[in-house]
Design an enzyme around this catalytic site. Structure first.
Site, PDB file in Angstrom:
ATOM      1  N   LEU A  17       0.823  -1.210   0.000  1.00 30.66           N
ATOM      2  CA  LEU A  17       0.000   0.000   0.000  1.00 30.66           C
ATOM      3  C   LEU A  17       0.858   1.262   0.000  1.00 30.66           C
ATOM      4  O   LEU A  17       0.542   2.242  -0.682  1.00 30.66           O
ATOM      5  CB  LEU A  17      -0.927  -0.001   1.216  1.00 30.66           C
ATOM      6  CG  LEU A  17      -1.846  -1.217   1.386  1.00 30.66           C
ATOM      7  CD1 LEU A  17      -2.665  -1.076   2.662  1.00 30.66           C
ATOM      8  CD2 LEU A  17      -2.753  -1.382   0.174  1.00 30.66           C
ATOM      9  N   ASP A  36      11.258   2.425   5.652  1.00 30.25           N
ATOM     10  CA  ASP A  36      11.006   0.987   5.682  1.00 30.25           C
ATOM     11  C   ASP A  36      12.193   0.311   6.356  1.00 30.25           C
ATOM     12  O   ASP A  36      13.204   0.967   6.646  1.00 30.25           O
ATOM     13  CB  ASP A  36      10.815   0.449   4.259  1.00 30.25           C
ATOM     14  CG  ASP A  36       9.821  -0.705   4.200  1.00 30.25           C
ATOM     15  OD1 ASP A  36      10.062  -1.714   4.896  1.00 30.25           O
ATOM     16  OD2 ASP A  36       8.820  -0.604   3.473  1.00 30.25           O
ATOM     17  N   VAL A  60       9.689   1.547  12.732  1.00 26.37           N
ATOM     18  CA  VAL A  60       8.713   2.518  13.232  1.00 26.37           C
ATOM     19  C   VAL A  60       8.579   2.498  14.750  1.00 26.37           C
ATOM     20  O   VAL A  60       8.082   3.469  15.342  1.00 26.37           O
ATOM     21  CB  VAL A  60       7.323   2.304  12.592  1.00 26.37           C
ATOM     22  CG1 VAL A  60       7.379   2.612  11.103  1.00 26.37           C
ATOM     23  CG2 VAL A  60       6.790   0.897  12.850  1.00 26.37           C
ATOM     24  N   CYS A  86       1.714   3.178   6.741  1.00 25.26           N
ATOM     25  CA  CYS A  86       1.367   1.920   6.076  1.00 25.26           C
ATOM     26  C   CYS A  86       2.188   0.745   6.599  1.00 25.26           C
ATOM     27  O   CYS A  86       2.021  -0.376   6.127  1.00 25.26           O
ATOM     28  CB  CYS A  86       1.571   2.045   4.567  1.00 25.26           C
ATOM     29  SG  CYS A  86       0.525   3.280   3.772  1.00 25.26           S
ATOM     30  N   SER A 148      -7.719  -1.647   9.625  1.00 29.09           N
ATOM     31  CA  SER A 148      -8.162  -2.860   8.944  1.00 29.09           C
ATOM     32  C   SER A 148      -9.608  -3.116   9.328  1.00 29.09           C
ATOM     33  O   SER A 148     -10.064  -2.693  10.407  1.00 29.09           O
ATOM     34  CB  SER A 148      -7.300  -4.058   9.359  1.00 29.09           C
ATOM     35  OG  SER A 148      -7.890  -5.280   8.953  1.00 29.09           O
ATOM     36  N   TYR A 161      -3.840  -8.779  16.230  1.00 25.01           N
ATOM     37  CA  TYR A 161      -3.969  -7.912  15.057  1.00 25.01           C
ATOM     38  C   TYR A 161      -5.168  -6.974  15.206  1.00 25.01           C
ATOM     39  O   TYR A 161      -5.062  -5.769  14.945  1.00 25.01           O
ATOM     40  CB  TYR A 161      -4.108  -8.776  13.810  1.00 25.01           C
ATOM     41  CG  TYR A 161      -4.089  -8.009  12.513  1.00 25.01           C
ATOM     42  CD1 TYR A 161      -2.917  -7.429  12.036  1.00 25.01           C
ATOM     43  CD2 TYR A 161      -5.253  -7.863  11.752  1.00 25.01           C
ATOM     44  CE1 TYR A 161      -2.894  -6.726  10.852  1.00 25.01           C
ATOM     45  CE2 TYR A 161      -5.242  -7.166  10.554  1.00 25.01           C
ATOM     46  CZ  TYR A 161      -4.066  -6.602  10.105  1.00 25.01           C
ATOM     47  OH  TYR A 161      -4.055  -5.902   8.920  1.00 25.01           O
ATOM     48  N   LYS A 165      -5.113  -2.816  15.392  1.00 24.32           N
ATOM     49  CA  LYS A 165      -5.815  -1.988  14.416  1.00 24.32           C
ATOM     50  C   LYS A 165      -6.986  -1.241  15.053  1.00 24.32           C
ATOM     51  O   LYS A 165      -7.308  -0.116  14.661  1.00 24.32           O
ATOM     52  CB  LYS A 165      -6.306  -2.855  13.250  1.00 24.32           C
ATOM     53  CG  LYS A 165      -5.171  -3.481  12.442  1.00 24.32           C
ATOM     54  CD  LYS A 165      -4.257  -2.428  11.832  1.00 24.32           C
ATOM     55  CE  LYS A 165      -3.240  -3.033  10.878  1.00 24.32           C
ATOM     56  NZ  LYS A 165      -2.386  -2.020  10.215  1.00 24.32           N
ATOM     57  N   PHE A 194      -6.770  -7.077   0.796  1.00 28.29           N
ATOM     58  CA  PHE A 194      -5.989  -6.449  -0.265  1.00 28.29           C
ATOM     59  C   PHE A 194      -4.832  -7.343  -0.687  1.00 28.29           C
ATOM     60  O   PHE A 194      -4.279  -8.098   0.117  1.00 28.29           O
ATOM     61  CB  PHE A 194      -5.457  -5.085   0.190  1.00 28.29           C
ATOM     62  CG  PHE A 194      -6.373  -3.950  -0.169  1.00 28.29           C
ATOM     63  CD1 PHE A 194      -6.021  -3.030  -1.149  1.00 28.29           C
ATOM     64  CD2 PHE A 194      -7.603  -3.810   0.450  1.00 28.29           C
ATOM     65  CE1 PHE A 194      -6.861  -1.989  -1.503  1.00 28.29           C
ATOM     66  CE2 PHE A 194      -8.462  -2.779   0.116  1.00 28.29           C
ATOM     67  CZ  PHE A 194      -8.088  -1.863  -0.869  1.00 28.29           C
ATOM     68  N   THR A 196      -1.567  -7.585  -0.947  1.00 19.30           N
ATOM     69  CA  THR A 196      -0.364  -6.973  -0.402  1.00 19.30           C
ATOM     70  C   THR A 196       0.592  -8.069   0.063  1.00 19.30           C
ATOM     71  O   THR A 196       0.235  -9.248   0.083  1.00 19.30           O
ATOM     72  CB  THR A 196      -0.707  -6.065   0.795  1.00 19.30           C
ATOM     73  OG1 THR A 196      -1.179  -6.895   1.871  1.00 19.30           O
ATOM     74  CG2 THR A 196      -1.772  -5.040   0.419  1.00 19.30           C
TER      75      THR A 196
END
Length: 255
Positions: A17, A36, A60, A86, A148, A161, A165, A194, A196
């Site tokens: 993304l 990244d 991050v 992202c 998400s 997860y 989110k 998606f 990804t």
């Protein structure tokens, strides 16, 4: 916000993304600071985008690394107008498995990367964005986060997860309210299924089955479609403090 001449900091900008959004921004006349931990992908994308992009390696979750990435982007392009979060990881585990309670480290890691990592980027990028010269209606910046649909309909095994989110969803409005005085908008996108890197490792038949579970269109979402929505959020000044589902009407089953 007009995209031409603006600079975006994109956490997780090396693939998926984030990469699709970086390409969209550069095509629209903006510049992109890619952040990244995958040097190969990040550097390759930066090279393909030419002088309009710059890659900085940063985890991050690490305050010093993100601070350096923010400084690198400002040094290269002079400012940050847009921040896109992202970066993230997946993972599935039952709370009570066959061998007993799940390792707490599994839950902690997902929340640390997805939620705390997003917050870390927000706080450091916003400190720089708040110093921008105000544009029309006092606007100084836009922050776009990635949640998400699992934040709302988490499946069995997605406790970590979904919690991570859901935390992003929960902090969107309070941060948007706080940043209003700085002219910085905050919006979160909640993607469905998606195509990804998070799904890339699944067998082809599993990916096809997932696509067929989507009401319409019956397929996985494409990163370019995420980028299209990100552009609308950036350009539409009245979008603020909200979470937008981008999911082709899917509502996830229990699992």
């Amino acid at each position: 916000m007009e995209l031409r001449g603006k600079t975006a900091l994109i956490a997780g900008g090396g693939s998926g993304l984030g990469a699709a959004t970086a390409r969209m921004l550069v095509d629209a006349g903006a510049t992109a600071g890619l952040v990244d931990i995958d040097d190969e992908k990040g550097e390759a994308l930066a090279r393909s985008l030419g002088d309009a992009a710059h890659y900085s390696r940063a985890d991050v979750t690490d305050p010093q690394q993100v601070e350096r990435a923010v400084a690198d982007t400002v040094e290269r392009f002079g400012k940050i107008d847009i921040t896109l979060n992202c970066a993230g990881i997946g993972g599935s585990n039952r709370v009570l498995g066959r061998e007993g309670p799940v390792d707490l480290e599994w839950f902690t890691k997902i929340v640390h990367v997805n939620l705390i990592g997003t917050f870390n980027v927000i706080r450091l990028a916003a400190a720089t964005m708040a110093q921008n010269q105000a544009g029309a209606e006092g606007e100084r910046g836009v922050i776009i986060n990635t949640a998400s649909v699992a934040a709302f309909e988490g499946q069995i095994g997605q406790a970590g997860y979904s919690a991570s989110k859901g935390g992003i969803v929960g902090m969107t409005l309070p941060i948007a309210r706080e940043f209003a005085r700085h002219g910085i908008r905050v919006v979160t996108i909640a993607p469905g299924l998606f195509d990804t890197p998070l799904l890339a490792g699944l067998p082809g038949d599993v990916r096809e089955s997932l696509g067929e579970s989507v009401p319409y269109p019956r397929r996985l979402g494409q990163p370019d479609e995420f980028a299209q929505l990100a552009r609308q959020i950036i350009e539409n000044r009245y979008l603020n403090g909200t979470v937008i589902r981008l999911d082709a009407a899917i509502r996830m089953a229990p699992g």
